[in-house]
Scaffold this active site. Sequence first.
Site, short mmCIF file in Angstrom:
data_model
loop_
_atom_site.label_atom_id
_atom_site.label_comp_id
_atom_site.label_asym_id
_atom_site.label_seq_id
_atom_site.Cartn_x
_atom_site.Cartn_y
_atom_site.Cartn_z
N GLU A 27 -5.00 -7.47 -7.65
CA GLU A 27 -5.01 -6.02 -7.65
C GLU A 27 -5.94 -5.47 -6.55
OE1 GLU A 27 -4.31 -2.39 -8.00
OE2 GLU A 27 -3.39 -3.49 -9.67
N SER A 74 1.48 -1.17 -7.39
CA SER A 74 1.47 -2.53 -7.91
C SER A 74 2.87 -3.06 -8.18
CB SER A 74 0.64 -2.57 -9.20
OG SER A 74 -0.71 -2.24 -8.94
N HIS A 87 -10.07 -2.55 -9.51
CA HIS A 87 -9.23 -1.37 -9.67
C HIS A 87 -10.11 -0.21 -10.08
CE1 HIS A 87 -5.91 1.10 -11.23
NE2 HIS A 87 -5.06 0.23 -10.76
N ASP A 106 -1.60 -6.88 -3.95
CA ASP A 106 -0.43 -6.01 -4.14
C ASP A 106 -0.44 -4.88 -3.11
OD1 ASP A 106 -2.67 -4.81 -5.27
OD2 ASP A 106 -1.61 -3.98 -6.99
N HIS A 107 -1.64 -4.37 -2.80
CA HIS A 107 -1.82 -3.30 -1.81
C HIS A 107 -3.31 -3.15 -1.57
CE1 HIS A 107 -3.20 -0.76 -5.11
NE2 HIS A 107 -2.10 -1.07 -5.78
#
Length: 640
Positions: free
Chosen positions: A278, A324, A439, A493-494
Amino acid sequence: MKDYRFQEIFALIYRLFLAYFFYQIARLLFYFFNKELIKVDSISEYFNIAYYGTAFDTTAILYVNALFILLSLIPLTINTGRVYQKFLMITYFILNGIAYSMNFGDFIYYKFSQTRLTMAAIDVAKNENNIFKVFLASVVEHPFVIIWYIILMISWVFLYKKFTIKTSKATNKIKYFLSSILFICLATLLTVGGIRGDFQHSTRPINLVDANRHVENPLHGNLVLNSVFSFFRTINTNNFKEVHFVDSAFIDKNIQPYKIYKRDSISPKPNVVIFILESFGKEYSGAFNKNTKIENFQTYTPFFDSLATKSLIATDAFANGRQSIHGMSSILAGIPSLKDAFTSSPFANQKIQSIVSVSNEMGYDTSFFHGAPNGSMGFQGFGNILGFKHYYGKTEYNNDDDFDGIWGIWDEPFFQYFANTLNKKKSPFMATLFSVSSHHPYKIPEKYNGKFKKGTIEMHQPIQYTDFALKKFFETAKKMPWYSNTIFVMVADHPNQIAYPEYEKAMNRFAIPILFYSPNPKYKLIGEISKPTQQIDIYPTLADLMGYNKKIRSWGNSLVSSKVEDNIIVNSTGIEQFIIGDFIYLFDGANFTGIYKKEDLALEKNLINEPKNPINELGKLKAKAWYQDYMDRIINKKLN
């Protein structure tokens, strides 16, 4: 003159003008809260952006106030009365207050999504049961967003009351009704034109991509827009449409949607473990920034960096989406998200060839692990479409003592659970874990307070915690019998928060690390890939490494193949972005809005108006061909 209702018309104009005024203040605040992400060079440039934003504000304001306009003009003969005017004011502020708050939510949301609020955010949120907790955490972290909203709404009410309507009765009801009908017809015409975005002969209403017509820097398009417009314009939209630019022979030759990688049969088959980390952007890792020449660069991933020295790493890699769930479809199935997310489209529920289906076909046990409440982020639903045989979430973990209170089980204990669960499986297995701790709201377990360096942004401590969790996982896993014949993949994911100007550049908003590691030397997973790569390359690379010698459907390429393959890098900010050869192409599905040199990651010098050259014309044709094949395969269910 009272029979012609002029004071009511002036009041209506004034009240709508207030909406324009406060939308411009919201635009200025949006820029203030995100100025590190959207660079504006001068006051005149900002005013130019704000001017073009008026058209998009018009659409939003008229969407929201259509009922209010009708209630203001409908001839009831009691319109000027105190009770009716109070009713109008309540209606006005309920409608505008709710809509206006969307802009303020975007002050924070944009930092994570780097795109304006759209229905895609609702598609993600509907899978969550912790949205209220996330909202409260965001309010605590950014109290001035709420304070500004309250101040501006109070000011708006104050200014609204400054124009009062005197109570009066029509003396000539024929004039009263005829003038009312005339005003309603005129208002309808203006409202329809305003909602469409022009009063000319445009064949379609303006949409999100039109914001980029007025700016040279594509990132400024998000400042031209407002959140109400982007949200309303994406309700019930479907940008998946078949197009025809080239013939199938051109696609087969230049896009090569099907690949075959011949490799000698492998025995025993390797286990495959994929970590989708994440928000684990490239910016945070020293191993992936050796060549970026960032002054005084600090790494926050010491274990990841040490593993990279024994791995095959892609140092110029990009995410194929912004959220995500986009990462999941890109990494596991090789399907990127463009303007609209594939996973929230009407076409997601179809048979899809992926690393999951390939693994199932080859006799692998397939599992997906995510420490959040089961169903969160839409992972479980999409995992079922891909064909995972097992799903392990917060329910299966079954120990809320390790719950972080918002997103899921802390990474460290969940990674240990991951290792121990894999140890109970029979090889070969393919397992994917999607982490949760790195996150927003950027928390780490209290017992580790003081263990990790603060860094310069909130993201730095959670990244170190996830890196620490990876270290502990490998310490556990390497003692297990399956470890020695396992291929590990680690990919973000990014990206997330940005500390260095290098990563404020438009294309670097998608910059991520990709790492392949195996303790088994026979897979030869060591070295550095410096050419541009992307998430959708992971699926064909793993199929190749696993010895899957059949045809696979993939827009990506195997990174370990000896074949010489052109790679088309694709992602989207609402405008599709392609890296092809030495150039970056921006395409809105019909027209090209920008051409930039590959090195121009900030997208500063648009070459679109320079004389045509054969290289760029071929690049544009390849971008169109890729787009055509993408739409064809998704719409006509050719993803298998």
